[in-house]
Enzyme design. Structure first.
Site, short mmCIF file in Angstrom:
data_model
loop_
_atom_site.label_atom_id
_atom_site.label_comp_id
_atom_site.label_asym_id
_atom_site.label_seq_id
_atom_site.Cartn_x
_atom_site.Cartn_y
_atom_site.Cartn_z
N GLU A 161 0.84 -1.35 -0.12
CA GLU A 161 -0.04 0.08 -0.09
C GLU A 161 0.91 1.16 -0.07
O GLU A 161 1.85 1.24 0.83
CB GLU A 161 -1.06 -0.07 1.27
CG GLU A 161 -1.88 1.01 1.08
CD GLU A 161 -3.20 0.97 1.96
OE1 GLU A 161 -3.49 -0.46 2.46
OE2 GLU A 161 -3.91 1.83 2.43
N ARG A 162 0.89 2.12 -0.91
CA ARG A 162 1.48 3.36 -1.35
C ARG A 162 2.79 2.91 -1.33
O ARG A 162 3.92 3.67 -0.86
CB ARG A 162 1.36 4.31 0.00
CG ARG A 162 0.10 4.48 0.55
CD ARG A 162 -0.89 5.08 -0.66
NE ARG A 162 -2.28 5.35 -0.03
CZ ARG A 162 -3.24 5.58 -1.09
NH1 ARG A 162 -3.13 5.78 -2.44
NH2 ARG A 162 -4.42 5.92 -0.38
N ASN A 190 -3.05 -1.60 7.91
CA ASN A 190 -4.68 -2.14 7.37
C ASN A 190 -4.46 -3.90 7.29
O ASN A 190 -4.14 -4.14 6.25
CB ASN A 190 -4.88 -1.69 6.04
CG ASN A 190 -5.20 -0.23 6.11
OD1 ASN A 190 -5.50 0.17 7.08
ND2 ASN A 190 -4.78 0.67 4.97
N LYS A 225 -3.82 -0.20 14.37
CA LYS A 225 -4.52 0.96 13.56
C LYS A 225 -6.12 0.80 13.90
O LYS A 225 -6.55 -0.57 13.35
CB LYS A 225 -4.58 1.16 11.99
CG LYS A 225 -5.31 2.11 11.37
CD LYS A 225 -5.03 2.10 9.95
CE LYS A 225 -5.86 2.97 8.90
NZ LYS A 225 -5.41 3.10 7.77
N GLU A 263 -10.29 4.88 9.20
CA GLU A 263 -10.55 4.57 7.82
C GLU A 263 -11.39 3.18 7.57
O GLU A 263 -10.74 2.38 6.73
CB GLU A 263 -9.33 4.66 7.34
CG GLU A 263 -8.60 5.92 7.09
CD GLU A 263 -7.30 6.02 6.26
OE1 GLU A 263 -6.65 5.26 6.08
OE2 GLU A 263 -7.24 7.40 5.86
N ARG A 287 -1.83 3.74 16.86
CA ARG A 287 -1.95 4.70 16.13
C ARG A 287 -3.14 5.77 16.43
O ARG A 287 -4.38 5.70 16.69
CB ARG A 287 -1.73 4.53 14.61
CG ARG A 287 -0.86 3.80 14.22
CD ARG A 287 -0.89 3.33 12.61
NE ARG A 287 -0.41 4.27 12.01
CZ ARG A 287 -1.19 4.57 10.74
NH1 ARG A 287 -2.37 4.17 10.44
NH2 ARG A 287 -0.47 5.28 9.84
N ARG A 322 -11.37 17.43 10.52
CA ARG A 322 -10.28 16.32 10.36
C ARG A 322 -9.02 16.63 11.35
O ARG A 322 -8.48 15.83 11.92
CB ARG A 322 -9.98 15.83 9.06
CG ARG A 322 -9.00 14.83 9.20
CD ARG A 322 -8.94 14.14 7.63
NE ARG A 322 -7.69 13.21 7.39
CZ ARG A 322 -7.40 12.67 6.55
NH1 ARG A 322 -8.42 12.73 5.46
NH2 ARG A 322 -6.55 11.94 6.34
N LYS A 337 1.11 10.91 13.73
CA LYS A 337 1.67 11.42 12.40
C LYS A 337 2.13 12.76 12.65
O LYS A 337 1.89 13.61 13.39
CB LYS A 337 0.59 11.54 11.35
CG LYS A 337 0.27 9.76 10.85
CD LYS A 337 -0.60 10.17 9.52
CE LYS A 337 -0.86 8.46 9.05
NZ LYS A 337 -1.59 8.56 7.98
N ASP A 387 -2.50 14.29 6.92
CA ASP A 387 -1.87 12.90 6.34
C ASP A 387 -0.66 13.27 5.65
O ASP A 387 -0.71 13.37 4.49
CB ASP A 387 -2.91 12.25 5.75
CG ASP A 387 -2.66 10.81 5.34
OD1 ASP A 387 -1.69 10.36 5.91
OD2 ASP A 387 -3.41 10.13 4.51
N GLU A 443 4.05 9.07 -0.86
CA GLU A 443 2.52 9.01 -0.90
C GLU A 443 2.19 10.37 -1.68
O GLU A 443 1.62 10.36 -2.75
CB GLU A 443 1.82 8.66 0.11
CG GLU A 443 0.41 8.81 -0.17
CD GLU A 443 -0.46 8.20 0.91
OE1 GLU A 443 0.14 7.80 2.22
OE2 GLU A 443 -1.78 8.25 0.64
N GLU A 483 7.34 21.77 -3.04
CA GLU A 483 6.12 22.41 -2.34
C GLU A 483 5.58 23.33 -3.22
O GLU A 483 4.76 23.92 -3.40
CB GLU A 483 6.76 23.03 -1.05
CG GLU A 483 5.61 23.81 -0.23
CD GLU A 483 6.06 24.04 1.07
OE1 GLU A 483 7.20 24.26 1.29
OE2 GLU A 483 5.25 24.60 1.85
#
Ligand code: GCV
Length: 685
Positions: free
Chosen positions: A167-168, A209, A289, A293, A326, A343, A367, A372, A400, A518
């Site tokens: 994932e990612r 996940n 986690k 999500e 997390r 969020r 994080k 995110d 990501e 950026e």
């Protein structure tokens, strides 16, 4: 390492300038058990590195030898530095005591001393790095170089799935799994060497996940392989961690609940953990986690995050294990019309109220920003908010949202900013670095984790230059006073070339690359204007009307999210004076101003530019600077290996397309919204 994959910074290319050290052909060991696997690995690495770099055949002095003219002494010591405010009994202290090392020159001899064998391993890697970077040995060691790692836990989190996908992941498939089986081969050992060489001491080997086969990691199906993996890692001072499916009681246990306060649930876990630690004694703990999500968690049962974490932590405590929990818990089903739900607030709102309730073998993993892993976010207010809870910082070197290992984006300057951020949680020792090192609160466990950027690509990280983030994360986590330039230079000299022109040119590419990325992407801290789902490339409104809570709120008058006291109130989650600074349109630093405020396009920034002119200028500049980086890389043709040259060149071509696309889309979008032309009349579509 074999030739099926790149050796990266363990290439140990021949070095000429250290010929005088060819005298160091002997070594002896004092105080350590010669059969200690970490000592064996350290000696193996020392012999290998010295042979390849200096042509030395290292021999152990045995009892019958007369003392040679010069030798390397590997010695156990008891002289360990005191950490200023660390709890004498804390696990942090125990880890750091074992890992500290000192290298000195005594007469003709070089002495590597440590309390634990892992300290010796780190000392050996330090010595080999000194040679590989062409540093002068007497200058480096004659006064004694004593290093105590800054962060006790220095962890890599793999988001590898057992079907082999990551994932990612942007560097191929997993080298841990294929078709739901665990792979153990030479690459596993070399991975351990690579990451231990930069000081990583913990690895989570599966995606947070946890689904499908991964839920069965804690069953007989995988125990033997996991134990083997744990032993290989332990040989390099690396602890094995597994991501756990919070709903295991239901998914593999046959119960109908995962309620942390349910006696049946607890009993199931107790029995399960007894089995797990009997079969995988090298296991150090779990990452979880939950309630995030779509993943299950204690909220389903009306319980708190502390209830969930403590339930597991209490059960694994007797095995000396920890639960890393997390804090990425937020409402991912938001209506974009709802301007009160934020969020960014969620981490603090969900976790702060229980500060002090988490048991002492729970670590909250936070994080770096409240959203995110965007290219620019404020530091999470949980860091400096929580005072009575073990904490770890989580960053992401898998790129990501930062170019997916196509675009060059050297992240160490960003990590330095995060670590240096003053949280004002006390009068002194109040930076993020102080908190996660355990210094501020005398934490029992603390540290730093990165979502890793590795895969089974030949060069491990997709783009060779992305290797600088893997290398750099480890180096910075180990010695957080290192600067981004020194780290980049070490990486380049060890991995690519020690030719000064090459080194300087690549440094000129790496060091500004985050700022350039950026500039051509999201302006002034707003984030998120990415293609939904893939997260590569520009889509200004891609997430604007979606459920994820990631809005820029642009209209014909202005853009940005009002997170001040008049908006969502997020700015107030910080300690003073950060709170007042972020709360004020006037005081808020430019680079974050749209994260905290909704501003009109003609609002004048500290830079003297209007918001709209800043958007135009930064995007044109970012694209131009990306072209300059690519042109610099082209000058290296013939001076770096063809493999490396071609790999990076091909990615630069894609980066330029991406940068141009971002520049055009963002500028056109805001020109159409605002109706205000670019002061310099540049091409806007
Ligand atoms: C592993 C983001 C990513 C997800 C990731 C999640 C997380 O939302 O896009 O892929 O899931 O973060 O950190 O848990």
């Amino acid at each position: 390492m074999n030739d099926n994959y790149a050796k990266l910074w363990l290439d140990y290319k021949p070095r000429n300038i250290h010929q005088e050290y060819k005298r160091l052909t002997y070594f002896c060991i004092e105080g350590f058990d010669r059969s200690d696997i970490i000592i064996c690995n350290a000696i193996k690495e020392l012999s290998f590195g010295l042979r390849k770099m200096l042509g030395i055949s290292l021999k152990e002095i045995d009892e019958n030898d007369s003392t040679p003219e010069a030798y390397i002494l590997i010695r156990k010591t008891n002289k360990i530095s005191e950490k200023k405010s660390a709890d004498k009994l804390s696990s942090n202290k125990e880890i750091l005591d074992r890992e500290e090392f000192e290298i000195s020159i005594r007469g003709n001899n070089l002495c590597i001393e440590a309390l634990g064998s892992v300290g010796i391993l780190y000392g050996v890697f330090d010595f080999l790095r000194t040679i590989a970077c062409d540093r002068n040995i007497p200058d480096t060691y004659s006064k004694g170089r004593k290093i105590r790692p800054t962060n006790p836990l220095r962890m890599l989190d793999h988001w590898d799935n057992m079907d082999g996908n990551i994932e990612r992941g942007y560097s191929g498939k997993s080298f841990f799994y294929e078709n739901n089986e665990i792979i153990i081969n030479e690459r596993t050992y070399d991975y351990a060497r690579l990451i231990a060489s930069v000081g990583i001491n913990a690895v989570v080997i599966n995606n947070v996940n946890v689904k499908a086969a991964a839920s069965y990691m804690i069953t007989d199906r995988y125990f033997d392989k996991l134990n083997k993996l744990g032993e290989i890692f332990a040989g390099y001072g690396i602890g094995l961690f597994i991501s756990l499916n919070y709903a295991s009681t239901i998914e593999i246990g046959g119960l109908d609940s995962a309620d942390p306060l349910d006696e049946n649930v607890r009993a199931w876990w107790k029995e399960k953990m007894a089995e797990v630690f009997r079969r995988i004694p090298s296991l150090k703990g779990f990452l979880v986690k939950a309630d995030s999500e779509g993943r299950p968690g204690p909220f389903t049962y009306g319980r708190t995050q502390a209830d969930g974490a403590n339930m597991l932590a209490d059960i694994v405590k007797e095995y000396g294990a920890i639960i890393i929990w997390r804090c990425f818990v937020y409402n991912c089903r938001q209506d974009w019309r709802d301007t009160k739900t934020d969020r960014a607030r969620a981490g603090y709102d969900n976790f702060m109220p229980m500060d002090g309730d988490y048991h002492d073998n729970v670590i909250l993993q936070i994080k770096n920003g409240p959203m995110d892993f965007q290219i620019r976010e404020p530091v999470s207010p949980l860091l400096g908010g929580l005072r009575k809870t073990n904490q770890m910082l989580e960053v992401q070197i898998a790129q990501e949202y930062t170019g997916q290992q196509i675009d060059v984006c050297y992240l160490i300057p960003m990590f330095k900013e995060i670590l240096g951020f003053k949280t004002y949680c006390g009068k002194e020792n109040d930076t993020v670095a102080d908190i996660i090192s355990g210094e501020t609160f005398g934490s029992r466990f603390s540290g730093i984790a990165a979502v890793t950027n590795t895969g089974n690509d030949f060069n491990w990280t997709g783009n060779y230059l992305a290797g600088a983030n893997l290398f750099g994360f480890g180096r910075l986590a180990f010695e957080n006073n290192l600067d981004a330039e020194t780290i980049a230079e070490e990486f380049i000299r060890m991995t690519i070339s020690d030719d000064d022109r090459v080194v300087n040119t690549i440094k000129e590419i790496l060091l500004p690359s985050r700022a350039i990325y950026e500039k051509y992407t999201c302006p002034l801290g707003i984030g998120w204007m990415v293609t939904p789902a893939t997260h590569y490339g520009c889509s200004v409104d891609g997430y604007e009307y979606d459920r994820w809570g990631t809005y820029h709120r642009a209209d014909h008058l202005g853009l940005g999210v009002d997170r001040s006291d008049k908006g969502t109130g997020y700015a107030l989650q910080y300690n003073e004076p950060n709170s007042s600074v972020y709360n004020s349109k006037k005081k808020c630093p430019d680079e974050l101003v749209l994260f905290f405020h909704h501003l009109s396009y003609d609002h004048v920034l500290h830079s003297g530019k209007t918001v709209i002119q800043h958007i135009y200028d930064s995007h044109f500049e970012g694209f131009d600077e990306a072209k300059e980086m690519a042109a610099k890389w082209e000058t290296l043709k013939g001076d770096v290996s063809n493999e490396i040259y071609t790999n990076v060149s091909e990615r630069f071509k894609r980066q330029l397309l991406n940068a141009r696309e971002w520049c055009d889309q963002v500028n056109s979008y805001f020109y159409r919204k605002s109706g205000i032309p670019d002061k310099y009349g540049r091409q806007i579509w």
